[in-house]
Design a protein around this motif. Structure first.
Motif, PDB file in Angstrom:
ATOM      1  N   PHE A  86       0.805  -1.205   0.000  1.00 47.21           N
ATOM      2  CA  PHE A  86       0.000   0.000   0.000  1.00 47.21           C
ATOM      3  C   PHE A  86       0.849   1.270   0.000  1.00 47.21           C
ATOM      4  O   PHE A  86       0.320   2.361  -0.002  1.00 47.21           O
ATOM      5  N   GLU A  87       2.165   1.122  -0.013  1.00 44.71           N
ATOM      6  CA  GLU A  87       3.053   2.279  -0.057  1.00 44.71           C
ATOM      7  C   GLU A  87       3.918   2.225  -1.304  1.00 44.71           C
ATOM      8  O   GLU A  87       4.230   1.153  -1.816  1.00 44.71           O
ATOM      9  N   ARG A  88       4.315   3.386  -1.754  1.00 46.20           N
ATOM     10  CA  ARG A  88       5.235   3.461  -2.878  1.00 46.20           C
ATOM     11  C   ARG A  88       6.646   3.370  -2.317  1.00 46.20           C
ATOM     12  O   ARG A  88       6.995   4.072  -1.369  1.00 46.20           O
ATOM     13  N   ALA A  89       7.461   2.514  -2.876  1.00 48.21           N
ATOM     14  CA  ALA A  89       8.838   2.351  -2.405  1.00 48.21           C
ATOM     15  C   ALA A  89       9.652   3.588  -2.733  1.00 48.21           C
ATOM     16  O   ALA A  89       9.455   4.223  -3.772  1.00 48.21           O
ATOM     17  N   GLU A  90      10.571   3.948  -1.848  1.00 49.88           N
ATOM     18  CA  GLU A  90      11.447   5.088  -2.083  1.00 49.88           C
ATOM     19  C   GLU A  90      12.280   4.860  -3.341  1.00 49.88           C
ATOM     20  O   GLU A  90      12.775   3.761  -3.581  1.00 49.88           O
ATOM     21  N   ASN A  91      12.417   5.889  -4.142  1.00 47.65           N
ATOM     22  CA  ASN A  91      13.225   5.853  -5.362  1.00 47.65           C
ATOM     23  C   ASN A  91      12.813   4.745  -6.330  1.00 47.65           C
ATOM     24  O   ASN A  91      13.636   4.208  -7.051  1.00 47.65           O
ATOM     25  N   SER A  92      11.537   4.405  -6.318  1.00 46.36           N
ATOM     26  CA  SER A  92      11.078   3.344  -7.211  1.00 46.36           C
ATOM     27  C   SER A  92      10.886   3.843  -8.640  1.00 46.36           C
ATOM     28  O   SER A  92      10.801   3.049  -9.564  1.00 46.36           O
ATOM     29  N   GLY A  93      10.786   5.167  -8.792  1.00 45.59           N
ATOM     30  CA  GLY A  93      10.583   5.728 -10.116  1.00 45.59           C
ATOM     31  C   GLY A  93       9.134   5.739 -10.546  1.00 45.59           C
ATOM     32  O   GLY A  93       8.809   6.181 -11.637  1.00 45.59           O
TER      33      GLY A  93
END
Length: 84
Positions: free
Chosen positions: A48-55
């Protein structure tokens, strides 16, 4: 300022309590009549979260963003200058 405060008698406490109960009961009855279209989030989602530096891009609706901005012109949001 003494006129703003006075000792509340037991009789007044009882009246205040009855009035508060009457208000709450009236409000709850009116609230039961409200038909709301409530969306329930699925709490079983794994990611449910966007990963850091995932682009990944985060979709933002420009129209909603501008509707929520208190100060804006035709193409910009006007922010306050560092008075804070």
């Amino acid at each position: 300022m003494d006129f703003l405060w006075h000792k509340v008698s037991e009789k007044e406490k009882g009246e205040i309590k009855k009035e508060a109960e009457r208000i709450m009961n009236s409000f709850s009855k009116k609230l039961e009549k409200v038909k709301a279209n409530v969306k329930v989030l699925d709490s079983s989602l794994e990611n449910f979260e966007r990963a850091e530096n995932s682009g990944e891009n985060c979709e933002i609706d420009r129209e909603i963003m501008f509707d929520n901005a208190p100060n804006k012109n035709s193409d910009s949001i006007i922010a306050e200058k560092g008075d804070w």
